[in-house]
Design an enzyme around this catalytic site. Sequence first.
Site, PDB file in Angstrom:
ATOM      1  N   GLU A   1     -12.587  -9.392 -62.402  1.00  0.00           N
ATOM      2  CA  GLU A   1     -13.404  -9.701 -61.541  1.00  0.00           C
ATOM      3  C   GLU A   1     -14.160  -8.368 -60.697  1.00  0.00           C
ATOM      4  O   GLU A   1     -15.072  -8.080 -60.041  1.00  0.00           O
ATOM      5  CB  GLU A   1     -11.848 -10.190 -59.934  1.00  0.00           C
ATOM      6  CG  GLU A   1     -13.736 -10.375 -58.981  1.00  0.00           C
ATOM      7  CD  GLU A   1     -12.240 -11.443 -57.906  1.00  0.00           C
ATOM      8  OE1 GLU A   1     -13.094 -11.310 -57.285  1.00  0.00           O
ATOM      9  OE2 GLU A   1     -11.061 -11.024 -57.886  1.00  0.00           O
TER      10      GLU A   1
ATOM     11  N   LYS B   1      -8.982  -5.331 -60.034  1.00  0.00           N
ATOM     12  CA  LYS B   1      -9.074  -6.541 -59.345  1.00  0.00           C
ATOM     13  C   LYS B   1      -9.186  -7.725 -60.195  1.00  0.00           C
ATOM     14  O   LYS B   1      -9.438  -7.782 -60.230  1.00  0.00           O
ATOM     15  CB  LYS B   1     -10.331  -6.571 -58.158  1.00  0.00           C
ATOM     16  CG  LYS B   1     -10.154  -7.431 -57.377  1.00  0.00           C
ATOM     17  CD  LYS B   1     -11.646  -7.110 -56.588  1.00  0.00           C
ATOM     18  CE  LYS B   1     -12.304  -8.233 -55.506  1.00  0.00           C
ATOM     19  NZ  LYS B   1     -10.816  -9.113 -54.888  1.00  0.00           N
TER      20      LYS B   1
ATOM     21  N   LYS C   1     -10.073   3.766 -53.844  1.00  0.00           N
ATOM     22  CA  LYS C   1      -9.055   3.850 -52.507  1.00  0.00           C
ATOM     23  C   LYS C   1      -8.845   5.319 -52.504  1.00  0.00           C
ATOM     24  O   LYS C   1      -8.720   5.989 -53.298  1.00  0.00           O
ATOM     25  CB  LYS C   1      -7.672   3.606 -52.680  1.00  0.00           C
ATOM     26  CG  LYS C   1      -7.660   1.542 -52.680  1.00  0.00           C
ATOM     27  CD  LYS C   1      -6.064   1.179 -53.105  1.00  0.00           C
ATOM     28  CE  LYS C   1      -6.363  -0.044 -52.642  1.00  0.00           C
ATOM     29  NZ  LYS C   1      -4.727  -0.688 -53.190  1.00  0.00           N
TER      30      LYS C   1
END
Length: 701
Positions: free
Chosen positions: A554, A407, A559
Amino acid sequence: MSDEEQQEDQKPFAVEVAKNGRAACKKCKEKCNTGAVRIAKLMFNPFGGAGKMKAWHHVDCLFEAFLKQRQTTKRIESPDDIDGWDTISKEDQKHILQKIDETDEAFIKKHGGSTVKKSPKKQPNTSPSSSKASNTTRNMVEKSEEKIKDEPDKSEKPTEPNKDDLFKEFRRLVADITNVSSYLEKTECVKDMFTKGTNGKQFKGTIGLWCRLLLPGFVKRVYNLKNKQLVKLFSRIFGADQDEMVEDLEKGDIGETIQTFYEGSAKVKPAKKSDLTIREVDEFLERLTLLTKEDDQIDHFKSILPKCTSNDLKAIIRLIKGDLRMGAGAKHILDGVHPDAYEAYQASRNLDAVMEKCLKNDGKTRSKNVKADITLMTPVLPMLAEACKSVEYAFKKCPAGMYSEVKYDGERVQVHKKGSDFKYFTRNLKPVLPHKINHFEEYIPKAFPHGKDLILDSEILLINTNTGEPLPFGTLGVHKKSEFKDACVCLFVFDCIYYNGESLIHKTIKERKKILSENMTEITNHIVFSEMEEIHDPKDLAKMIAKVLQMGLEGLVLKGLNTTYEPGKRHWLKIKKDYLFGGAMADSADLIVLGAWYGTGKKGGMMSIFLMGCYDPHTKKFRTVTKVHTGHDDQTLAKLQDELNMVKISQDASKVPSWLKCTKTMIPDLVAKDPKKQPVWEITGSVAILTTYFLLSKKLL
């Protein structure tokens, strides 16, 4: 020629070929399709002005309406009554002439062989087609003249609107939704209205039109009217004191402030009875979006005030602000329309298209088995991620394994390509600023050589072209490029949800990743794959978490391998250091309470948003860092109203004290009377929120 003379000379009907297919037939409520002939009856304009309003109909619908009207009401007797007659084709002229003949015959039969002869205002057109129609209708009239006497022509009065078309019924539904608390109760209110209507038997309004107003924040209308601007406009309209209105606004509801001053105005009085229709309000709002000058906006508001009760005006103001204050969103409303409507809306984000899918041609009957799917060049609500606080929770949610993707600290962008046309949307479905994405049009065709049409889910950020490393959050700003000479904006692609005419949202992420990898070629520093690993072992996930945190990134997005793309759903997981170990790894800073803003709703009139900052010894001023919206319970918030010593400045830049360095967007309603005596709070948040603080305060505190 005067306005009165122009109106007198104006023909009572008009005909044209529909250009854009947006106008709806006043009788059947269906749209007049582009390229089809439509015909209008000139009506009284409820908004005032010199001209009359054109009520457009399908040709057959208008002539059907003629059969239900009074004998004395004006109808088409010949082409002389129709403006624009010569602009339509011979075939369309023939069809209208036939309808004139059929209607006259039916009218004579209906009224016992009698009709009313109208006296022409001027000599008719002598064209062959015109003469033929005139002779036909004239013969019919002459046959009936023996049975009745001529009656004077009466001006047409607007037909009484159906109760389900009235704005006061819309307000009543909003009140019903507001007064119940649960999701099921709110949805049931909507369902009952759209099924039973106000008479308790059948709904006779237009569901799509109602939904446009019930969901004002989801309709793409921009008014550019902030609270202070609305106060300024209405202080002039009402002849009220602007400062008094601003002070009343501190209670937190601009709608109620304007309602209060409308009721107390000596210059303008509210209507005693609400006669507004929902369509009139919708058309008023649509017109308002086109007005930018203050005087034009005032004139437009004045045009509708004679028909507005104070409650009507409050509701209209709330529609302009995009919040009806009823505690209901798209899911509550659309689930009341059709069980598949909300899911379809999540995929397309197009309310009109959803209404067309979910309702049959009559605009009321529900369709069956509505399939939610995405549309190219229309923004798709992005799939989102919920907070994941541990490795154990991740594997509980994804027991079959997962993709673990980096991310980045950038901005999410949805890319649409249709041939040589491109569109880019933010996470909030707004267009991306051009300077960030314009150059991608050169590289995307190279990265997808066989991709004619596609939709990509991606993230953009500035990277160092020498090292390939991402640069800090906030460096994408238009003024930041000059500070980073060896840098460029790069597109990190992590999903493909549409490719060459096929929607991929119903495929698993594994299938979508395969399609993406087979059809995309990386362009170094411009178009690249998002860094990703397939994870089946908790130890591997723990290692990847440690790796990204050490790199200063970050976090991760997780998923499940067999998950599909569900627009708007939070079925992915995100891991950030703020979430791990009960938030113990989150960033924090000790900041001073420098100011505050009044809240809205139940917090109206209370300081509920706080301006935080720190002291800068170099400028010898206090500098703002961030706003704090949350973190206090109701009891603490109530105590702060007395404990914080504040001075009201009402967001007036001229009243900002000399000790405070503050940008225009951060000017509060109140500032500290003495910043040295203000409390210091520990503010916890992500790196992104507090980056500004650390850049400013390495040597300040």
